[in-house]
Scaffold this motif. Structure first.
Motif, PDB file in Angstrom:
ATOM      1  N   TYR A 185       6.207   7.649  11.091  1.00 44.34           N
ATOM      2  CA  TYR A 185       5.597   8.968  10.938  1.00 44.34           C
ATOM      3  C   TYR A 185       6.587  10.101  11.227  1.00 44.34           C
ATOM      4  N   TYR A 186       7.723   9.762  11.830  1.00 45.27           N
ATOM      5  CA  TYR A 186       8.688  10.801  12.199  1.00 45.27           C
ATOM      6  C   TYR A 186       9.748  11.028  11.114  1.00 45.27           C
ATOM      7  N   PHE A 187      10.429   9.953  10.716  1.00 48.56           N
ATOM      8  CA  PHE A 187      11.596  10.130   9.845  1.00 48.56           C
ATOM      9  C   PHE A 187      11.280  10.385   8.363  1.00 48.56           C
ATOM     10  N   PRO A 188      10.295   9.730   7.741  1.00 48.71           N
ATOM     11  CA  PRO A 188      10.056  10.008   6.314  1.00 48.71           C
ATOM     12  C   PRO A 188       9.753  11.466   5.984  1.00 48.71           C
ATOM     13  N   PRO A 189       8.899  12.176   6.762  1.00 48.14           N
ATOM     14  CA  PRO A 189       8.695  13.594   6.425  1.00 48.14           C
ATOM     15  C   PRO A 189       9.971  14.436   6.525  1.00 48.14           C
ATOM     16  N   LEU A 190      10.838  14.104   7.490  1.00 47.64           N
ATOM     17  CA  LEU A 190      12.112  14.819   7.588  1.00 47.64           C
ATOM     18  C   LEU A 190      12.988  14.542   6.368  1.00 47.64           C
ATOM     19  N   ALA A 191      12.957  13.301   5.903  1.00 49.92           N
ATOM     20  CA  ALA A 191      13.727  12.952   4.711  1.00 49.92           C
ATOM     21  C   ALA A 191      13.226  13.724   3.496  1.00 49.92           C
ATOM     22  N   TRP A 204       6.830  14.240  -5.910  1.00 49.19           N
ATOM     23  CA  TRP A 204       6.537  13.846  -4.531  1.00 49.19           C
ATOM     24  C   TRP A 204       5.124  13.304  -4.355  1.00 49.19           C
ATOM     25  N   ARG A 205       4.267  13.500  -5.320  1.00 51.54           N
ATOM     26  CA  ARG A 205       2.911  12.941  -5.219  1.00 51.54           C
ATOM     27  C   ARG A 205       2.944  11.414  -5.133  1.00 51.54           C
ATOM     28  N   ARG A 206       4.014  10.816  -5.643  1.00 51.53           N
ATOM     29  CA  ARG A 206       4.085   9.355  -5.739  1.00 51.53           C
ATOM     30  C   ARG A 206       4.811   8.713  -4.551  1.00 51.53           C
ATOM     31  N   SER A 207       5.203   9.505  -3.570  1.00 49.16           N
ATOM     32  CA  SER A 207       5.950   8.964  -2.427  1.00 49.16           C
ATOM     33  C   SER A 207       5.037   8.152  -1.520  1.00 49.16           C
ATOM     34  N   PHE A 208       5.607   7.127  -0.898  1.00 48.19           N
ATOM     35  CA  PHE A 208       4.838   6.261  -0.005  1.00 48.19           C
ATOM     36  C   PHE A 208       5.784   5.586   0.972  1.00 48.19           C
ATOM     37  N   VAL A 209       5.209   5.044   2.039  1.00 46.15           N
ATOM     38  CA  VAL A 209       5.960   4.182   2.945  1.00 46.15           C
ATOM     39  C   VAL A 209       5.477   2.751   2.749  1.00 46.15           C
ATOM     40  N   THR A 210       6.339   1.793   3.123  1.00 44.15           N
ATOM     41  CA  THR A 210       5.955   0.385   3.035  1.00 44.15           C
ATOM     42  C   THR A 210       5.286  -0.048   4.345  1.00 44.15           C
ATOM     43  N   THR A 211       4.989  -1.297   4.441  1.00 46.11           N
ATOM     44  CA  THR A 211       4.331  -1.988   5.563  1.00 46.11           C
ATOM     45  C   THR A 211       2.816  -1.838   5.440  1.00 46.11           C
ATOM     46  N   ASP A 212       2.098  -2.504   6.354  1.00 41.39           N
ATOM     47  CA  ASP A 212       0.640  -2.480   6.311  1.00 41.39           C
ATOM     48  C   ASP A 212       0.056  -1.157   6.782  1.00 41.39           C
ATOM     49  N   VAL A 213       0.911  -0.213   7.220  1.00 42.18           N
ATOM     50  CA  VAL A 213       0.402   1.122   7.516  1.00 42.18           C
ATOM     51  C   VAL A 213      -0.062   1.806   6.229  1.00 42.18           C
ATOM     52  N   ASN A 214       0.427   1.340   5.099  1.00 34.02           N
ATOM     53  CA  ASN A 214       0.001   1.805   3.774  1.00 34.02           C
ATOM     54  C   ASN A 214      -0.837   0.689   3.149  1.00 34.02           C
ATOM     55  N   PRO A 215      -2.156   0.745   3.231  1.00 37.29           N
ATOM     56  CA  PRO A 215      -2.987  -0.374   2.773  1.00 37.29           C
ATOM     57  C   PRO A 215      -2.906  -0.632   1.272  1.00 37.29           C
ATOM     58  N   HIS A 613      -1.983   8.155  -3.460  1.00 39.64           N
ATOM     59  CA  HIS A 613      -1.428   8.938  -2.356  1.00 39.64           C
ATOM     60  C   HIS A 613      -1.559  10.446  -2.524  1.00 39.64           C
ATOM     61  N   GLU A 614      -1.201  10.977  -3.686  1.00 36.06           N
ATOM     62  CA  GLU A 614      -1.322  12.414  -3.947  1.00 36.06           C
ATOM     63  C   GLU A 614      -0.779  13.252  -2.792  1.00 36.06           C
ATOM     64  N   GLY A 615       0.419  12.886  -2.338  1.00 33.37           N
ATOM     65  CA  GLY A 615       1.064  13.641  -1.261  1.00 33.37           C
ATOM     66  C   GLY A 615       0.869  13.050   0.119  1.00 33.37           C
ATOM     67  N   ASP A 616      -0.086  12.125   0.305  1.00 36.06           N
ATOM     68  CA  ASP A 616      -0.255  11.424   1.585  1.00 36.06           C
ATOM     69  C   ASP A 616       0.428  10.071   1.453  1.00 36.06           C
ATOM     70  N   MET A 617       1.650   9.953   2.015  1.00 38.10           N
ATOM     71  CA  MET A 617       2.447   8.744   1.773  1.00 38.10           C
ATOM     72  C   MET A 617       1.998   7.555   2.608  1.00 38.10           C
TER      73      MET A 617
END
Length: 1084
Positions: A185-191, A204-215, A613-617
């Protein structure tokens, strides 16, 4: 100080422009990418991606360099009118984040919160290697990557707390990072913020993070893994794999702090039995079967054993393998064996006795296949204990190292005495075992003699000798001893190996081919693990991958060779882990999907990611679809031509929209990455696409680049030679940073980001802004009407050439070349045009065309700058990002050549003028006469537009002897023979030798020129009239030479030559020829 302030002012202007332009783009949603109902025709869409960066820190210039390639390419295609999708995600799967979070927890437990490290520890400076791009000890033929370093003060180790402080975090903030999810939650928004400032043309609407935090992504990976397993592409098997004992799981490339790309190296471990009775030192081992365990890659050579080697000062141990057997070897080798089911206590070496090499010298051994029944252990001083077992079997017939070590021992009685070597332990002779053409059956002896190797310390020569004989021994050698005598080595080697293992005289042993350190700070071993594996390398699947590769645009042959080599060796890949972050293996949830296996197909996920996602990664809070609705049937329908999921409760119009997105954007047109990922991620990417998708959706292109240096030195935090992306933007501006990244290099070799280039870009671009503003402010002063002068035509032609060459460079992803053609060369053409126009001034329409063209050509590289010029200076409607590629006429290469001739001629005339002026001054000084004043001179320029005499003969012959297709000539002897014949017909045969001396340099020059540019180099005349070009530009020539009077004459006209008066002799000393006029300067 003043210059620094001035530089800052210029940079600050670019930063101000970037802030304004970024707002325009965001307000207008310039980079929002939408599919269209109709499938795109060739060239109508462009979909490109960059391997999502790992989010355990800030983005740096290394990331930006690879990213710039895909950004520039996408911007070019967007500019030319294509519908472009460039998305960007963030990788958090795997070990690094979890390992770092756990290290913070341990440091807090040990040193408090915040931790207080002891003064002694804080004053010690150590350097920790932290992955920048990757660290790749490559297999033969593999690419090799690089790593950067980060310095932290610690006592023999690097503290994670200090690394976090280096990120600029406070102690109170750092404590939160014990939770691995805090990193996500810290580094991706800074990136994202850094990349927006950089000007990345991303949806940027299509941005996401991996792992199970992204269901949603979690559901996608589970589907992918289940499908691969159902296809038989994932199996459970016992296999050798690089393994971290500390983490208790395999250590894949991205789990490593160092050693990326390192594979298990398999040996045959030969059991050399220690003959009883044991010496006193081995007394505690009585009742056991004791073996010196020697690791060899060449079991077929065991017939030629004469002794065993140990390192006298080496540390060894006697390790229990089972209830009865004990192996003597190094602790490192025993540790590897313990993880391969060869230890009395599983995964823990059981050492009964610590030994040194001295303790082992003189042991009698009985070794498999040996011709000599009893051999002895002898000292060898060059053994490496970080490779193999520290025990080496000696085969002096075929090993140059063994031969020279024995030679030294025999030749040096003092050496034998030092280690207590008795004469009866020494072998009497070499045992020939293999015959190799060119080397015979005493290969090592011959190569040592041929290379003049003097001792076992001649390491370079010994390495050369091994290269000469080892490969030939395998490919061309024939056995001359044992049951396989008469058969080829490469045929019997695997048979001998199998027999040794089946008879119990040897075992299989593996270790990392080079050291590997996990991110937990643990030295890895090779373990025999029961794991889930992807069956890369399986013949049918590999054939599909090779077919895909053969159709791809790889932009360089070196990249293609890298892929071909990787496909030749890549085998089963462990895809499960028990520790870290990520997605659970759906059928075996004790395991996680490892980080290189959940990142092979996510390019497809990008096509529908904005719907989730629409902006919520993270969790996709705005999504109209729930993760539970994204079942296997839906993914299959979207990506794999599956049946419409009738059981799905997703609205049909939304399902159709998602299907449209994938069908429109796929296949992926370009993936850009550092070359180090060829050996893992990029090849996995090809494999997975060929397995899971129809061939029409296989990837179309991969563009690999080298890594980036800063100012010709490796990036390193410890030396300060390091820049995050944010730091570079603050120091240079995004515009100058992008400019320098484009200028850094195009190939797969390491590139160089030069600070001076960035500073020069700031100066050059801001000066160009000022020039455009000044010209536009006085627009009425420009010459009106259509372009008409020679200079106008040349400048217009130069712009046409720049447009064509820059377009080709962008298409080929050669961005340094694009910068050269579309900016540097175009600026040079403008400067030359300004100089050539003289008092008549520049043409209004051409100047505005230049501004328009230059703005569009540099837009992919410097979009903020181009956007500002487009809207604010040129007052254009719309956005330059989608303005279209500038139109151009077919370049006139003859005119280009004529102008080059003109400019070169002016340079030549200037040199001749200076030479004559200098000569007249020297003469005047010597003879006490008045020197000629420059303002009283006039210039006579003599032109010879056609080669004649022997030069014409040479060219005519060369034309007849030149093959245009191959750009090659007949042999020189044939050319000279014909020249002699021609001269003989003209009655000049007697002077042939004298003429030949003149001809040879001319022939060579013209041959080289023809090979370089083609047959036109052999023409007797240039393709334009030299006198006409010079006469048309008389005003320019006068201004450039500083003369009021210049006349152009023909050197072939006697009347013109006569006008030179007594200076006509200069025409004989320096005769003009096509392309090279001669100038004479006289008093007026």
């Amino acid at each position: 100080m003043a210059s620094e302030k001035k530089s800052s002012v210029r940079r600050d202007r670019l930063l101000e422009i970037e802030v304004a332009v970024r707002k325009w783009w965001e307000d207008e949603e310039v980079y929002k990418s939408e599919s269209r109902k109709d499938l795109p025709k060739h060239g109508e869409k462009f979909f490109a991606t960059f391997p999502f960066p790992y989010m355990n820190g800030y983005l740096h210039i290394g990331h930006a360099f690879s990213l710039s390639k895909v950004d520039f390419a996408s911007a070019y295609h967007r500019l030319r009118g294509a519908n472009v999708l460039l998305p960007f995600g963030f990788h958090c799967t795997g070990m690094p984040i979890k390992a770092s979070a756990d290290k913070l927890s341990r440091e807090i437990q040990q040193f408090g919160n915040p931790p207080v490290f002891t003064a002694e520890e804080s004053n010690k400076e150590v350097v920790k290697e932290v992955e920048e791009e990757s660290d790749n000890p490559a297999l033969p033929g593999q690419f090799k990557g690089k790593k950067s370093k980060v310095a932290a003060k610690a006592g023999g180790q690097v503290y994670q707390w200090e690394i976090m402080r280096s990120f600029g975090l406070t102690d109170s903030e750092i404590a939160r990072f014990q939770d691995p999810y805090e990193w996500l939650y810290y580094f991706p928004p800074l990136a994202v913020e850094d990349l927006r400032a950089y000007g990345l043309g991303c949806d940027w609407r299509r941005s996401f993070v991996t792992t199970d935090v992204n269901p949603f992504f979690d559901a996608f990976v589970r589907w992918q893994m289940r499908k691969l397993k159902a296809m038989g592409k994932i199996v459970k098997d016992n296999r050798y794999t690089v393994y971290s004992p500390f983490d208790g799981q395999p250590c894949a490339d991205h789990d490593r702090a160092s050693g990326e790309g390192v594979q298990p190296q398999e040996y045959t471990l030969v059991k050399m039995e220690v003959v009883k009775p044991f010496p006193v030192k081995l007394g505690p081992l009585e009742g056991k079967n004791v073996f010196l365990a020697a690791a060899t890659l060449r079991p077929e050579t065991l017939y030629g054993q004469t002794n065993a080697w140990v390192l006298p000062d080496g540390k060894y141990g006697a390790y229990e393998i089972n209830e009865t057997d004990v192996f003597v070897l190094t602790e490192r080798a025993a540790r590897n064996l313990a993880y391969q089911n060869f230890s009395k206590i599983p995964q823990k070496p059981s050492c009964l006795l610590e030994l040194t090499g001295h303790d082992l010298i003189g042991l009698p051994l009985r070794s498999p296949l040996g011709v000599i029944e009893i051999i002895y252990t002898l000292p060898m001083l060059t053994i490496l204990t970080n490779k193999g077992t520290g025990i080496v079997t000696c085969v002096p017939s075929d090993s140059p190292d063994d031969y020279m070590a024995l030679h030294d021992l025999k030749a040096k009685p003092a050496l034998r005495a030092k280690y207590g070597v008795q004469d009866e332990w020494m072998p009497t002779d070499i045992i020939p075992i293999i015959n190799i053409p060119e080397f015979g059956d005493r290969t090592a002896e011959k190569v040592c003699f041929d290379l003049k190797i003097k001792s076992q310390n001649d390491k370079e020569k010994l390495a050369e000798g091994k290269k000469l004989v080892y490969l030939k021994g395998f490919t061309e050698g024939t056995m001359i001893i044992g049951e396989f005598a008469g058969r080829k080595v490469q045929e019997v080697k695997p048979i001998i190996k199998t027999q040794l293992i089946e008879s119990g005289e040897a075992i299989l042993y593996s270790e990392p081919e080079k050291p590997v350190m996990s991110r937990s700070g643990d030295e890895c071993v090779v373990a025999l693990t029961d794991q889930w594996y992807l069956t890369y390398g399986e013949s049918e699947w590999r054939s599909m991958a090779e077919e895909c590769l053969s159709k791809m645009n790889l932009y360089s042959e070196e990249t293609r060779h890298g892929f071909e080599h990787t496909l030749s060796w890549l085998n089963q890949w462990a895809c499960s882990r028990s520790f870290g972050l990520g997605t659970r293996i759906p059928w075996d949830e004790q395991f996680l999907v490892e980080s290189l296996s959940d990142s092979t197909l996510y390019m497809a996920y990008y096509t529908v990611a904005h719907i989730f996602h629409e902006g919520d990664m993270y969790k996709g809070s705005k999504s109209l679809v729930s993760p539970q609705q994204m079942n296997d049937e839906v993914w299959e329908y979207l990506f794999c031509d599956g049946q419409y999921p009738k059981s799905s409760d997703i609205p049909s119009d939304l399902l159709s929209k998602m299907k449209q997105e994938f069908d429109y954007w796929y296949p992926l047109d370009l993936r850009v990455s550092g070359k180090d990922l060829i050996q893992n991620h990029l090849t996995f990417f090809i494999y997975n696409h060929t397995a899971l998708m129809a061939s029409r959706n296989w990837p179309r292109g991969i563009r690999c680049n080298g890594h980036i240096m800063l100012n010709s030195e490796k990036m390193s935090k410890s030396t300060g030679n390091f820049r995050t992306l944010k730091q570079a933007i603050e120091e240079f501006s995004a515009t100058a940073t992008r400019f320098s990244l484009a200028d850094a290099g195009d190939g797969v070799d390491d590139a160089n980001f030069v600070f001076e280039t960035a500073n020069a870009a700031i100066l050059r671009l801001t000066k160009e802004l000022t020039w455009m503003e000044e010209i536009l402010a006085e627009e009425s002063s420009l010459r009106t009407g259509p372009p008409s002068t020679y200079a106008d035509k040349v400048f217009e032609n130069d712009m046409n050439i720049a447009i064509r060459l820059t377009e080709k460079a962008y298409k080929d992803c050669l961005f340094r070349e694009a910068l050269k053609n579309g900016f540097y060369d175009l600026q040079a053409a403008r400067d030359e045009y300004r100089l050539s126009c003289g008092i008549g001034g520049m043409n209004h329409d051409l100047v505005l065309t230049f501004m328009n063209v230059q703005t569009r050509l540099i837009e992919p590289i410097c979009p903020h700058y181009a956007e500002y010029v487009w809207r604010k200076l040129l007052k254009k409607e719309g956005c330059v990002v989608t303005a279209g590629w500038p139109a151009s006429n077919e370049p006139d290469l003859v005119l280009k050549g004529a102008n080059k001739y003109l400019q070169d001629s002016i340079v030549l005339m200037r040199k001749l003028l200076q030479k004559q002026l200098l000569g007249s001054k020297k003469a005047a000084k010597k003879a006490q006469v008045t020197a000629v004043a420059e303002e009283k001179l006039k210039g006579l320029v003599y032109v010879n537009e056609q080669f004649d005499g022997w030069r014409a003969h040479c060219l005519n012959i060369l034309q007849s002897k030149f093959d245009q297709q191959t750009r090659s000539f007949a042999p020189d002897a044939e050319i000279l023979a014909e020249l002699r014949e021609v001269l003989q017909k003209e009655g000049q045969a007697e002077n042939f030798k004298q003429i030949q001396k003149l001809c040879m340099p001319f022939l060579k020059f013209k041959k080289d020129e023809a090979i370089a540019i083609g047959g036109q180099a052999l023409n007797l005349k240039l393709p334009f009239g030299e006198m006409e070009v010079l006469q048309s530009n008389m005003d320019l020539i006068k201004r450039q030479l500083g003369l009021e009077e210049v006349e152009i004459y023909s050197a072939s006209d006697p009347n013109d030559v006569a006008k030179a008066g007594p200076h006509a002799s200069l025409l004989k000393q320096n005769p003009p020829s096509p392309g090279s006029p001669t100038a004479i300067f006289l008093n007026r």
